[in-house]
Design a protein around this motif. Structure first.
Motif, PDB file in Angstrom:
ATOM      1  N   MET A   1      18.771 -14.519  -9.008  1.00 47.18           N
ATOM      2  CA  MET A   1      18.761 -13.255  -8.290  1.00 47.18           C
ATOM      3  C   MET A   1      17.324 -12.913  -7.888  1.00 47.18           C
ATOM      4  N   ALA A   2      17.176 -12.439  -6.683  1.00 48.14           N
ATOM      5  CA  ALA A   2      15.857 -12.066  -6.173  1.00 48.14           C
ATOM      6  C   ALA A   2      15.344 -10.809  -6.871  1.00 48.14           C
ATOM      7  N   LYS A   3      14.027 -10.709  -6.943  1.00 45.41           N
ATOM      8  CA  LYS A   3      13.412  -9.514  -7.521  1.00 45.41           C
ATOM      9  C   LYS A   3      13.714  -8.319  -6.632  1.00 45.41           C
ATOM     10  N   PRO A   4      14.025  -7.153  -7.221  1.00 43.83           N
ATOM     11  CA  PRO A   4      14.180  -5.959  -6.387  1.00 43.83           C
ATOM     12  C   PRO A   4      12.844  -5.596  -5.745  1.00 43.83           C
ATOM     13  N   THR A   5      12.892  -5.233  -4.478  1.00 44.44           N
ATOM     14  CA  THR A   5      11.685  -4.849  -3.760  1.00 44.44           C
ATOM     15  C   THR A   5      11.513  -3.341  -3.821  1.00 44.44           C
ATOM     16  N   ILE A   6      10.265  -2.913  -3.972  1.00 40.41           N
ATOM     17  CA  ILE A   6       9.977  -1.499  -4.198  1.00 40.41           C
ATOM     18  C   ILE A   6       8.940  -0.998  -3.201  1.00 40.41           C
ATOM     19  N   LEU A   7       9.226   0.167  -2.632  1.00 41.64           N
ATOM     20  CA  LEU A   7       8.267   0.893  -1.802  1.00 41.64           C
ATOM     21  C   LEU A   7       7.843   2.118  -2.594  1.00 41.64           C
ATOM     22  N   LEU A   8       6.553   2.326  -2.744  1.00 43.66           N
ATOM     23  CA  LEU A   8       5.985   3.449  -3.483  1.00 43.66           C
ATOM     24  C   LEU A   8       5.475   4.486  -2.489  1.00 43.66           C
ATOM     25  N   VAL A   9       5.889   5.743  -2.673  1.00 44.58           N
ATOM     26  CA  VAL A   9       5.490   6.805  -1.749  1.00 44.58           C
ATOM     27  C   VAL A   9       4.904   7.968  -2.546  1.00 44.58           C
ATOM     28  N   ASP A  10       3.593   8.189  -2.391  1.00 42.87           N
ATOM     29  CA  ASP A  10       2.909   9.289  -3.071  1.00 42.87           C
ATOM     30  C   ASP A  10       1.629   9.591  -2.309  1.00 42.87           C
ATOM     31  N   ASP A  11       1.326  10.872  -2.122  1.00 40.00           N
ATOM     32  CA  ASP A  11       0.116  11.231  -1.379  1.00 40.00           C
ATOM     33  C   ASP A  11      -1.157  11.070  -2.203  1.00 40.00           C
ATOM     34  N   SER A  12      -1.041  10.952  -3.498  1.00 39.82           N
ATOM     35  CA  SER A  12      -2.205  10.811  -4.370  1.00 39.82           C
ATOM     36  C   SER A  12      -2.606   9.336  -4.498  1.00 39.82           C
ATOM     37  N   VAL A  13      -3.830   9.032  -4.123  1.00 38.49           N
ATOM     38  CA  VAL A  13      -4.338   7.662  -4.263  1.00 38.49           C
ATOM     39  C   VAL A  13      -4.293   7.255  -5.727  1.00 38.49           C
ATOM     40  N   LEU A  14      -4.662   8.164  -6.610  1.00 37.55           N
ATOM     41  CA  LEU A  14      -4.663   7.860  -8.038  1.00 37.55           C
ATOM     42  C   LEU A  14      -3.256   7.488  -8.521  1.00 37.55           C
ATOM     43  N   MET A  15      -2.257   8.287  -8.133  1.00 38.01           N
ATOM     44  CA  MET A  15      -0.892   8.000  -8.575  1.00 38.01           C
ATOM     45  C   MET A  15      -0.358   6.713  -7.943  1.00 38.01           C
ATOM     46  N   ARG A  16      -0.706   6.457  -6.684  1.00 33.16           N
ATOM     47  CA  ARG A  16      -0.281   5.192  -6.065  1.00 33.16           C
ATOM     48  C   ARG A  16      -0.878   4.010  -6.819  1.00 33.16           C
ATOM     49  N   THR A  17      -2.121   4.161  -7.248  1.00 29.63           N
ATOM     50  CA  THR A  17      -2.777   3.093  -8.000  1.00 29.63           C
ATOM     51  C   THR A  17      -2.126   2.902  -9.362  1.00 29.63           C
ATOM     52  N   LEU A  29       9.825  -7.237 -10.852  1.00 29.48           N
ATOM     53  CA  LEU A  29       9.798  -6.272  -9.755  1.00 29.48           C
ATOM     54  C   LEU A  29       8.784  -6.731  -8.715  1.00 29.48           C
ATOM     55  N   SER A  30       9.030  -6.346  -7.463  1.00 25.54           N
ATOM     56  CA  SER A  30       8.113  -6.728  -6.387  1.00 25.54           C
ATOM     57  C   SER A  30       7.739  -5.496  -5.568  1.00 25.54           C
ATOM     58  N   LEU A  31       6.478  -5.092  -5.658  1.00 20.79           N
ATOM     59  CA  LEU A  31       5.978  -3.966  -4.867  1.00 20.79           C
ATOM     60  C   LEU A  31       5.661  -4.493  -3.470  1.00 20.79           C
ATOM     61  N   VAL A  32       6.426  -4.018  -2.470  1.00 20.25           N
ATOM     62  CA  VAL A  32       6.246  -4.521  -1.106  1.00 20.25           C
ATOM     63  C   VAL A  32       5.400  -3.606  -0.239  1.00 20.25           C
ATOM     64  N   GLY A  33       5.160  -2.376  -0.700  1.00 21.25           N
ATOM     65  CA  GLY A  33       4.339  -1.477   0.093  1.00 21.25           C
ATOM     66  C   GLY A  33       4.115  -0.154  -0.595  1.00 21.25           C
ATOM     67  N   ALA A  34       3.130   0.593  -0.075  1.00 19.96           N
ATOM     68  CA  ALA A  34       2.812   1.920  -0.582  1.00 19.96           C
ATOM     69  C   ALA A  34       2.487   2.812   0.617  1.00 19.96           C
ATOM     70  N   ALA A  35       3.056   4.003   0.611  1.00 21.14           N
ATOM     71  CA  ALA A  35       2.856   4.945   1.716  1.00 21.14           C
ATOM     72  C   ALA A  35       2.268   6.238   1.178  1.00 21.14           C
ATOM     73  N   GLU A  36       1.409   6.865   1.999  1.00 21.70           N
ATOM     74  CA  GLU A  36       0.737   8.094   1.568  1.00 21.70           C
ATOM     75  C   GLU A  36       1.473   9.366   1.958  1.00 21.70           C
ATOM     76  N   ASN A  37       2.524   9.245   2.763  1.00 17.64           N
ATOM     77  CA  ASN A  37       3.327  10.432   3.096  1.00 17.64           C
ATOM     78  C   ASN A  37       4.706   9.991   3.571  1.00 17.64           C
ATOM     79  N   GLY A  38       5.577  10.965   3.766  1.00  9.69           N
ATOM     80  CA  GLY A  38       6.952  10.680   4.132  1.00  9.69           C
ATOM     81  C   GLY A  38       7.123  10.030   5.486  1.00  9.69           C
TER      82      GLY A  38
END
Length: 152
Positions: A1-17, A29-38
């Motif tokens: 089974m493939a790893k679930p892909t995850i998109l992280l969305v948070d405006d805080s650079v610290l929390m995204r990190t 788990l596979s983090l495929v991206g991070a966004a700073e806003n909706g």
């Protein structure tokens, strides 16, 4: 089974990190991206097609709740809220649940210190608490989905 892909969305650079590091530390788990806003998140969902979206509630330009309203029309991604305002039982948490959030995780509160450990070289509990067996994100995923993760 493939790893679930995850998109992280948070405006805080610290929390995204911090949250990004937690997700990347888990080999299943596979983090495929991070966004700073909706708004950015919705564009990324179109191109990345993540299995899971880790979503903050309070953000500039478009709140997490607004993102969820649009997301349900364009993606089958599961949404896990990670927020300081959407505590279990709060109006925000109830609305997120109504919009389809599968889990709500409270962000840690309190202060963080960048001061060095006073006992250099030691690993004592005050400065270096023992690590939990499961990270909060992994625990939420495990509780919700059991041993297997959702497929696309």
């Amino acid at each position: 089974m493939a790893k679930p892909t995850i998109l992280l969305v948070d405006d805080s650079v610290l929390m995204r990190t911090i949250i990004g590091d937690i997700v990347r530390a888990d080999d299943e788990l596979s983090l495929v991206g991070a966004a700073e806003n909706g708004k950015v998140a919705l564009e990324m969902v179109k191109s990345l097609k993540p299995d899971i979206v880790l979503l903050d509630i309070e953000m500039p330009e478009m709140s997490g709740l607004e993102v969820m309203e649009h997301l349900s029309l364009m993606s089958r991604a599961k949404v896990i809220i990670i927020s300081s305002v959407a505590q279990v039982g709060s109006p925000e948490a109830n609305e997120a649940r109504a919009l389809g959030a599968v889990e709500i995780i409270a962000k840690p509160s309190g202060t963080m210190s960048s001061r060095p450990c006073p006992q250099e070289g030691s690993r004592h509990r005050r400065c270096h608490p023992p690590r939990r067996r499961l990270t909060p994100a992994r625990e939420a995923l495990s509780l919700r989905f059991g041993a297997s993760f959702p497929e696309r």
